[in-house]
Design an enzyme around this catalytic site. Structure first.
Site, PDB file in Angstrom:
ATOM      1  N   PHE A 113       0.915  -1.114   0.039  1.00 42.04           N
ATOM      2  CA  PHE A 113      -0.267  -0.021  -0.105  1.00 42.04           C
ATOM      3  C   PHE A 113       0.989   1.292   0.288  1.00 42.04           C
ATOM      4  O   PHE A 113       1.711   1.307   0.674  1.00 42.04           O
ATOM      5  CB  PHE A 113      -1.043   0.015   1.082  1.00 42.04           C
ATOM      6  CG  PHE A 113      -1.981   0.922   1.155  1.00 42.04           C
ATOM      7  CD1 PHE A 113      -3.154   0.847   0.058  1.00 42.04           C
ATOM      8  CD2 PHE A 113      -2.038   2.107   1.905  1.00 42.04           C
ATOM      9  CE1 PHE A 113      -4.047   1.889  -0.075  1.00 42.04           C
ATOM     10  CE2 PHE A 113      -3.201   2.929   1.862  1.00 42.04           C
ATOM     11  CZ  PHE A 113      -4.008   2.855   1.053  1.00 42.04           C
ATOM     12  N   ASP A 184       1.852  -5.675   7.806  1.00 41.02           N
ATOM     13  CA  ASP A 184       0.776  -4.700   7.820  1.00 41.02           C
ATOM     14  C   ASP A 184      -0.570  -5.884   7.759  1.00 41.02           C
ATOM     15  O   ASP A 184      -0.565  -6.367   6.618  1.00 41.02           O
ATOM     16  CB  ASP A 184       0.861  -3.779   6.647  1.00 41.02           C
ATOM     17  CG  ASP A 184      -0.417  -2.732   6.579  1.00 41.02           C
ATOM     18  OD1 ASP A 184      -1.458  -3.262   7.284  1.00 41.02           O
ATOM     19  OD2 ASP A 184      -0.274  -1.658   6.055  1.00 41.02           O
ATOM     20  N   TYR A 209     -11.138  -0.034  10.564  1.00 40.03           N
ATOM     21  CA  TYR A 209     -12.165   0.511  10.049  1.00 40.03           C
ATOM     22  C   TYR A 209     -12.611  -0.399   8.641  1.00 40.03           C
ATOM     23  O   TYR A 209     -13.653  -0.218   7.968  1.00 40.03           O
ATOM     24  CB  TYR A 209     -12.218   1.930   9.591  1.00 40.03           C
ATOM     25  CG  TYR A 209     -10.744   2.156   8.802  1.00 40.03           C
ATOM     26  CD1 TYR A 209     -10.790   1.977   7.374  1.00 40.03           C
ATOM     27  CD2 TYR A 209      -9.720   2.856   9.276  1.00 40.03           C
ATOM     28  CE1 TYR A 209      -9.687   2.118   6.543  1.00 40.03           C
ATOM     29  CE2 TYR A 209      -8.709   3.240   8.650  1.00 40.03           C
ATOM     30  CZ  TYR A 209      -8.498   2.840   7.023  1.00 40.03           C
ATOM     31  OH  TYR A 209      -7.370   3.221   6.544  1.00 40.03           O
ATOM     32  N   LYS A 210     -11.760  -1.498   8.399  1.00 38.72           N
ATOM     33  CA  LYS A 210     -12.292  -2.327   7.138  1.00 38.72           C
ATOM     34  C   LYS A 210     -12.944  -3.448   7.906  1.00 38.72           C
ATOM     35  O   LYS A 210     -14.254  -3.495   8.150  1.00 38.72           O
ATOM     36  CB  LYS A 210     -11.016  -2.817   6.509  1.00 38.72           C
ATOM     37  CG  LYS A 210     -10.193  -1.638   6.096  1.00 38.72           C
ATOM     38  CD  LYS A 210      -8.496  -2.231   5.295  1.00 38.72           C
ATOM     39  CE  LYS A 210      -7.873  -0.916   4.865  1.00 38.72           C
ATOM     40  NZ  LYS A 210      -8.579   0.153   3.760  1.00 38.72           N
ATOM     41  N   ARG A 356     -12.578  -3.706  -7.222  1.00 41.49           N
ATOM     42  CA  ARG A 356     -12.620  -4.475  -6.122  1.00 41.49           C
ATOM     43  C   ARG A 356     -13.704  -4.754  -5.434  1.00 41.49           C
ATOM     44  O   ARG A 356     -14.610  -4.024  -5.508  1.00 41.49           O
ATOM     45  CB  ARG A 356     -11.555  -3.631  -5.068  1.00 41.49           C
ATOM     46  CG  ARG A 356     -10.196  -3.488  -5.557  1.00 41.49           C
ATOM     47  CD  ARG A 356      -9.391  -2.960  -4.298  1.00 41.49           C
ATOM     48  NE  ARG A 356     -10.230  -1.923  -3.314  1.00 41.49           N
ATOM     49  CZ  ARG A 356      -9.821  -1.739  -2.182  1.00 41.49           C
ATOM     50  NH1 ARG A 356      -8.402  -2.322  -1.741  1.00 41.49           N
ATOM     51  NH2 ARG A 356     -10.231  -0.926  -1.473  1.00 41.49           N
TER      52      ARG A 356
END
Length: 397
Positions: A113, A184, A209-210, A356
């Site tokens: 990322f 990560d 938050y995912k 996605r």
């Protein structure tokens, strides 16, 4: 066995919407509304500043850290919550470099990322000690490991394609070569039964938050292995990572263990939402979550490929090699995603051509998968994406 019909009922899901973007932002747990209201009115409203003591606000970062730790296989007392994922990446990398002072290479991959890479490059430039951020293709990481590498810093699941690294094998090889590892887990925590203790990870970071569904801007977490907990230098020497923050000493003394990885004031309201979201995970077996994710993902891939021949699978076909998302390539993928959103199917887009779709079993079922594919196939068959307004890039894609 996990009752996924029961977990789905615990989320607010807008009528007529099929939500396939939980890999980017999880939906609202119904209980979070009351929990935040309770904290706002009953604690902040009635206790004011005394809430730090009376309501236990100050202890929440480590309390919630232990709750997340259970989901990633961490030892109790070795995860803390707070700040942002970028901050936690910075802290982990700075500490890892201090553990390997005679080496100058930080190894990562081109699929990592970007913010992780930005933070790494910024830190290395600030240190100005001749460090190199070395990037190779994801499949070349194993062969790129060597005794000149100080730190291996990887995201376990690729944010774009969902490709997974072999966390256990790469960590083992890295350790054989004296390399410190940082993982990560932004696209792993809440999606798979990762076990940082068994794997032997040195550091791990992630967001909430995912798949953990704690809401936009929810705090991040950091894990520090017990062998490093009392000598890892936090780099960002915030007052709450101090050994005695309310002594107000002018000199910094790092707190004990994971406490030293605290930086700023805990986000009390956001932690209330996280606490409510984690209650759902107390009802869930992560092995069941992973098995259900694979089942739904395989169903989605098979149906998309059968009905949308113009789309190319970008994720690994082998479910053991991908996380809990499925990505497809299409030259006009952004417009397709906008057409889907207009019809109530929420996915997202990543440059240059990746669509996605997150597969989160806590709130998705076969009807959602089948309904999403039916709408997608209609959009592709009739070229409904081919509209000028669907091609205008919005600020968030």
């Amino acid at each position: 066995m996990t009752d996924f019909a029961a977990t789905k009922a615990l989320f607010h899901l807008p009528e007529g919407m099929i939500y396939l973007d939980g890999n980017s932002l999880g939906p609202l747990p119904i209980a979070a509304t009351d929990r935040m209201n309770e904290v706002m009115r009953g604690q902040w409203g009635e206790m004011l500043i005394t809430g730090w003591n009376k309501a236990g606000w100050m202890a929440q970062p480590t309390h919630l850290g232990d709750r997340i730790g259970r989901l990633i296989g961490a030892e109790p007392g070795h995860v803390v919550v707070g700040d942002t994922l970028s901050i936690k990446v910075y802290q982990a990398l700075a500490a890892a470099l201090e553990l390997t002072p005679d080496r100058r290479v930080v190894l990562s991959d081109t699929g990592n990322f970007p913010t992780d890479l930005y933070m790494a490059k910024g830190l290395l430039d600030t240190l100005d000690k001749g460090h190199e951020l070395r990037l190779v293709a994801p499949e070349q990481i194993d062969s790129a490991l060597s005794e000149e590498v100080a730190v291996l810093m990887l995201t376990e699941v690729d944010f774009c394609t969902g490709r997974r690294h072999d966390m256990q094998a790469l960590t083992a090889k890295a350790h054989e070569l004296g390399i410190v590892t940082i993982w990560d887990l932004a696209h792993t925590a809440g999606a798979d039964a990762v076990d940082v203790t068994r794997v032997g990870a040195d550091f791990a970071v992630g967001c909430t938050y995912k798949y953990l569904n704690a809401g936009p801007g929810a705090p991040a977490f950091i894990y520090v292995a017990p062998r490093h907990a009392h000598n890892a230098l936090p780099a960002l020497s915030g007052w709450l990572g101090h050994e005695a923050p309310f002594a107000f000493d002018l000199d910094y003394r790092a707190g004990p263990g994971i406490e030293r990885m605290r930086v700023g004031t805990p986000p009390v309201l956001q932690m209330a939402a996280l606490d409510a979201a984690l209650d759902i995970w107390d009802r869930v077996d992560l092995a069941d979550v992973r098995a259900r994710s694979v089942e739904l993902s395989e169903r989605f891939i098979a149906k998309v490929e059968a009905h949308c021949p113009d789309l190319q699978l970008a994720s690994p076909r082998d479910p053991d090699l991908r996380g809990s998302q499925v990505s497809f390539r299409f030259a006009e993928g952004y417009a397709v995603v906008q057409a889907l959103i207009a019809r109530g199917v929420i996915g997202d887009f990543r440059e240059p051509d990746i669509m996605r779709f997150g597969i989160a079993p806590l709130f998705l079922d076969e009807n959602d998968i089948d309904g999403a594919v039916a709408i997608l196939s209609e959009i592709m068959r009739e070229a409904l994406w081919d509209r000028d307004d669907y091609k205008v890039r919005k600020r968030v894609t």
